[in-house]
Design an enzyme around this catalytic site. Sequence first.
Site, PDB file in Angstrom:
ATOM      1  N   ARG A 159       0.822  -1.222   0.000  1.00 55.86           N
ATOM      2  CA  ARG A 159       0.000   0.000   0.000  1.00 55.86           C
ATOM      3  C   ARG A 159       0.854   1.269   0.000  1.00 55.86           C
ATOM      4  NH1 ARG A 159      -2.353  -3.265   3.844  1.00 55.86           N
ATOM      5  NH2 ARG A 159      -0.988  -2.163   5.284  1.00 55.86           N
ATOM      6  N   ARG A 241      12.396  -0.140   7.229  1.00 57.20           N
ATOM      7  CA  ARG A 241      13.091  -0.518   8.454  1.00 57.20           C
ATOM      8  C   ARG A 241      14.591  -0.399   8.183  1.00 57.20           C
ATOM      9  NH1 ARG A 241       9.061   0.294  10.719  1.00 57.20           N
ATOM     10  NH2 ARG A 241       7.852  -1.068  12.103  1.00 57.20           N
ATOM     11  N   GLU A 270      18.531   1.516  15.554  1.00 58.51           N
ATOM     12  CA  GLU A 270      17.742   2.618  16.078  1.00 58.51           C
ATOM     13  C   GLU A 270      17.688   2.599  17.604  1.00 58.51           C
ATOM     14  OE1 GLU A 270      14.693   3.054  12.880  1.00 58.51           O
ATOM     15  OE2 GLU A 270      13.501   3.657  14.602  1.00 58.51           O
ATOM     16  N   HIS A 288      12.611   8.609  12.452  1.00 58.37           N
ATOM     17  CA  HIS A 288      11.508   7.643  12.308  1.00 58.37           C
ATOM     18  C   HIS A 288      10.145   8.329  12.512  1.00 58.37           C
ATOM     19  CE1 HIS A 288      10.618   3.044  12.515  1.00 58.37           C
ATOM     20  NE2 HIS A 288       9.623   3.700  11.910  1.00 58.37           N
TER      21      HIS A 288
END
Length: 327
Positions: A159, A241, A270, A288
């Site tokens: 999507r 990611r 992260e 992020h």
Amino acid sequence: MSTGGRPRVLLMHPILDPGPAILAEAAEVLAYPPNRPLDEASIRQAAEGCVGIVSQLMDPIRETVLSTPGLKCVSNVAVGFDNVDVAAATSHKVMVTNTPGVLDDSTADFAFTLLMATARRIVEADSFTRSGRFRGWAIDMMLGQDIFGATLGIVGVGRIGRGVAHRAKGFNMRVLYYDPQPLPREAEEQLGATRVDLGRLIAESDFISIHVPLTQETHHLFSTQQFNQMKRNAVLVNTSRGPVVDEAALVEALKGRKLAGAGLDVYEREPAVHPGLTPMPNVVLAPHIASATVRTRSEMSAMAARNMATAVRGGRPPNLVNPEVKK
Ligand code: DGY
């Protein structure tokens, strides 16, 4: 399991309205102590006696946590759920839910934002201007890459990837995509997107935007070999990611001018950012925040809370990622 008959749910981090009210109607909500570390043993300890955990992407929810007696559901406030060991959850009959759909537009908008900011050096230009270094127009000042009419390679055409392709139409871009699952012909025609293999996408794209989930197959999908194949003027954008990109290899590739720049919202370790990236002016770094709009984060909160409330009441949450647990 409960106090005064009410089931308990562990809320790992605060969520936005109307999430808390939805949760509170269904369960007694225990807040994870703010200063407690986010390691599995500490989460397990906090989860004792809870039927549910509302987690976020920085919470490691694996075997140690998932084997908590009485745990029925983990509701992750994110579309990605690589922080949850779904196989272990399934083996312990714990439902896992995510928040698909509601963040697609915000994330696609942000991928495009990073693409444009990197191509047109907007962060560098802003700091140049603020610091008083703008002393007058110059023909060779801050030259960037054209976006209109350029070739965009989309890696992963779910999507969000499709949302990016949709936006690219407005910039008259030639859109290539790589995905093991082809789009239906009508969708390809509507988006003006052509499916190619990853090698061709990398070799022909001026911009590459990554939209794949983190799995064993996508870990380090972009590393030295891929950077060596890129156009020297190309820009890489990652809002998926961090570990999909080999960050050390990216730093080396940028140093070696194998590509022109990178727009990154996610990082391999992260919240740590590779120290080689921070001094680079041709890299735009965001913390992020691709889904961080007021509407989207509220909808994610509500959706995660509804998933949990349904599970607590014995139902089948709408966004179950391991449907085999609850027929
Ligand atoms: C997600 O949902 O997986 C994003 O990374 C955070 O919104």
